[in-house]
Design an enzyme around this catalytic site. Structure first.
Site, PDB file in Angstrom:
ATOM      1  N   GLU A  47       0.835  -1.212   0.000  1.00 48.44           N
ATOM      2  CA  GLU A  47       0.000   0.000   0.000  1.00 48.44           C
ATOM      3  C   GLU A  47       0.864   1.254   0.000  1.00 48.44           C
ATOM      4  O   GLU A  47       1.998   1.242   0.481  1.00 48.44           O
ATOM      5  CB  GLU A  47      -0.964  -0.002   1.194  1.00 48.44           C
ATOM      6  CG  GLU A  47      -0.308  -0.252   2.548  1.00 48.44           C
ATOM      7  CD  GLU A  47      -0.266   0.971   3.437  1.00 48.44           C
ATOM      8  OE1 GLU A  47      -0.249   2.095   2.895  1.00 48.44           O
ATOM      9  OE2 GLU A  47      -0.238   0.787   4.679  1.00 48.44           O
ATOM     10  N   ARG A  72       0.907  -2.340  12.311  1.00 46.15           N
ATOM     11  CA  ARG A  72       0.144  -3.280  11.468  1.00 46.15           C
ATOM     12  C   ARG A  72      -0.337  -2.626  10.174  1.00 46.15           C
ATOM     13  O   ARG A  72      -1.453  -2.869   9.717  1.00 46.15           O
ATOM     14  CB  ARG A  72      -1.013  -3.905  12.244  1.00 46.15           C
ATOM     15  CG  ARG A  72      -0.558  -4.642  13.499  1.00 46.15           C
ATOM     16  CD  ARG A  72      -1.693  -5.420  14.118  1.00 46.15           C
ATOM     17  NE  ARG A  72      -2.121  -6.546  13.258  1.00 46.15           N
ATOM     18  CZ  ARG A  72      -1.510  -7.722  13.215  1.00 46.15           C
ATOM     19  NH1 ARG A  72      -0.438  -7.958  13.954  1.00 46.15           N
ATOM     20  NH2 ARG A  72      -1.963  -8.678  12.436  1.00 46.15           N
ATOM     21  N   CYS A  77       7.608  -1.584  -1.929  1.00 48.11           N
ATOM     22  CA  CYS A  77       8.701  -2.547  -2.034  1.00 48.11           C
ATOM     23  C   CYS A  77       9.854  -2.297  -1.082  1.00 48.11           C
ATOM     24  O   CYS A  77      10.373  -3.225  -0.459  1.00 48.11           O
ATOM     25  CB  CYS A  77       9.200  -2.636  -3.468  1.00 48.11           C
ATOM     26  SG  CYS A  77      10.096  -1.173  -4.057  1.00 48.11           S
ATOM     27  N   HIS A 114      12.644  -0.600  -7.992  1.00 48.23           N
ATOM     28  CA  HIS A 114      12.018  -1.721  -7.288  1.00 48.23           C
ATOM     29  C   HIS A 114      13.078  -2.575  -6.611  1.00 48.23           C
ATOM     30  O   HIS A 114      14.066  -2.980  -7.222  1.00 48.23           O
ATOM     31  CB  HIS A 114      11.199  -2.586  -8.250  1.00 48.23           C
ATOM     32  CG  HIS A 114      10.549  -3.742  -7.557  1.00 48.23           C
ATOM     33  ND1 HIS A 114       9.544  -3.569  -6.634  1.00 48.23           N
ATOM     34  CD2 HIS A 114      10.801  -5.077  -7.598  1.00 48.23           C
ATOM     35  CE1 HIS A 114       9.180  -4.753  -6.151  1.00 48.23           C
ATOM     36  NE2 HIS A 114       9.940  -5.677  -6.718  1.00 48.23           N
ATOM     37  N   ASP A 129      11.067 -11.707  -3.366  1.00 52.09           N
ATOM     38  CA  ASP A 129      10.472 -10.376  -3.490  1.00 52.09           C
ATOM     39  C   ASP A 129       9.094 -10.409  -2.849  1.00 52.09           C
ATOM     40  O   ASP A 129       8.153 -10.973  -3.415  1.00 52.09           O
ATOM     41  CB  ASP A 129      10.380  -9.977  -4.959  1.00 52.09           C
ATOM     42  CG  ASP A 129       9.772  -8.603  -5.174  1.00 52.09           C
ATOM     43  OD1 ASP A 129       9.513  -7.903  -4.173  1.00 52.09           O
ATOM     44  OD2 ASP A 129       9.557  -8.225  -6.341  1.00 52.09           O
TER      45      ASP A 129
END
Length: 271
Positions: A47, A72, A77, A114, A129
């Site tokens: 997110e 939480r 990435c 990434h 990943d």
């Protein structure tokens, strides 16, 4: 000369394992790597809410733990893979951190933005990943051309492209490249530079769109702006959401609680 890697001594491993619901063995083996990888991607959502809320994205280990483990929340990435790599290294895995150019849903050449990792095992090298917000790895993948990993709804595999490796996904007859990478080691400062671009640049995907995703053994749920997509059993269902449903969907589908009255704003939502 000491290796400039992610600091791992400050990782609260027990808290991380509780966050992902993992209660298995803790050894640097192929089986444990796969179990941890799956537990992470099935528990912590991808997110970018903080980008849209105007909050800085901190990718040092302390900040990532505070957000993804104690609060939480999810992340993207750099946050996911920083946490995962720290756990692997504390368990004794030999890890090299890498960076990739994303090709998924792009026709141009994108930046190196990434994070992923390479793990050396007695069985050979594997890539891992846990932080790709779309089709991607739910299990580590052996670094070998054409070595595909079947999931409930598609297959991922690698191919060589000169000195680079390309991770691709195939669903039915359709194939798509996800990202391209080399095996050159990258360090925390490299991710800091890339993170600055992805979280602040006016053309960044994450500045302009709400993107949330969470995988499960059966498929994947994805929210992109106001479109909720559910991929399960080879079928993909889309639902258009009203603005007043977004906060409820974030909580019910992804376990992300935001205060009532929170307003998310970006080009993709404001259209």
């Amino acid at each position: 000369m000491p290796e400039p890697t992610l600091a791992v001594a400050s990782l609260d491993l027990d808290a991380y394992l509780a966050r992902i619901g993992y209660r298995g063995e803790l050894a640097a083996t192929r089986e444990v790597l796969g179990a941890l990888h799956a537990a992470h991607v099935y528990s912590i959502p991808f997110e970018n809410l903080d980008v849209l809320l105007g909050r800085p994205i901190r990718i040092d280990l302390a900040s990532v733990q505070a957000k993804l483990v104690r609060a939480r929340r999810g992340g993207y990435c750099f946050e996911h893979n920083t946490l995962f790599v720290a756990a692997l290294r504390q368990l004794g895995f030999k890890v090299t951190t890498l960076i990739a150019r994303v090709r998924f849903q792009r026709t141009d050449t994108g930046p190196r933005s990434h994070m992923l990792s390479l793990i050396e095992l007695p069985e050979g090298p594997f890539i891992a990943d846990v932080g790709f917000g779309g089709p991607g790895l739910t299990q580590p993948l052996r670094l070998a051309e054409g070595d595909g990993h079947a999931r409930a709804h598609d297959v991922v595999g690698l191919r060589r492209e000169g000195s680079s490796w390309v991770l691709a996904s195939r669903a039915g007859e359709a194939s798509q490249d996800l990202y391209v990478f080399t095996l050159e080691e990258n360090f925390p400062i490299d991710y800091e530079v890339a993170n600055h671009y992805t979280s602040t640049h006016p053309d960044s995907l994450f500045v302009n769109n709400l993107i949330v995703a969470l995988a499960s053994p059966e498929g994947r749920v994805t929210l992109r702006n106001r479109e909720l997509g559910v991929l399960r059993g080879g079928s993909f269902d889309r639902v258009a959401l009203r603005d007043d449903a977004l906060i409820d969907v974030l909580k019910e589908r992804f376990g992300l609680e935001l205060p009532a009255g929170t307003r998310l704003s970006c080009a993709g939502l404001d259209r």
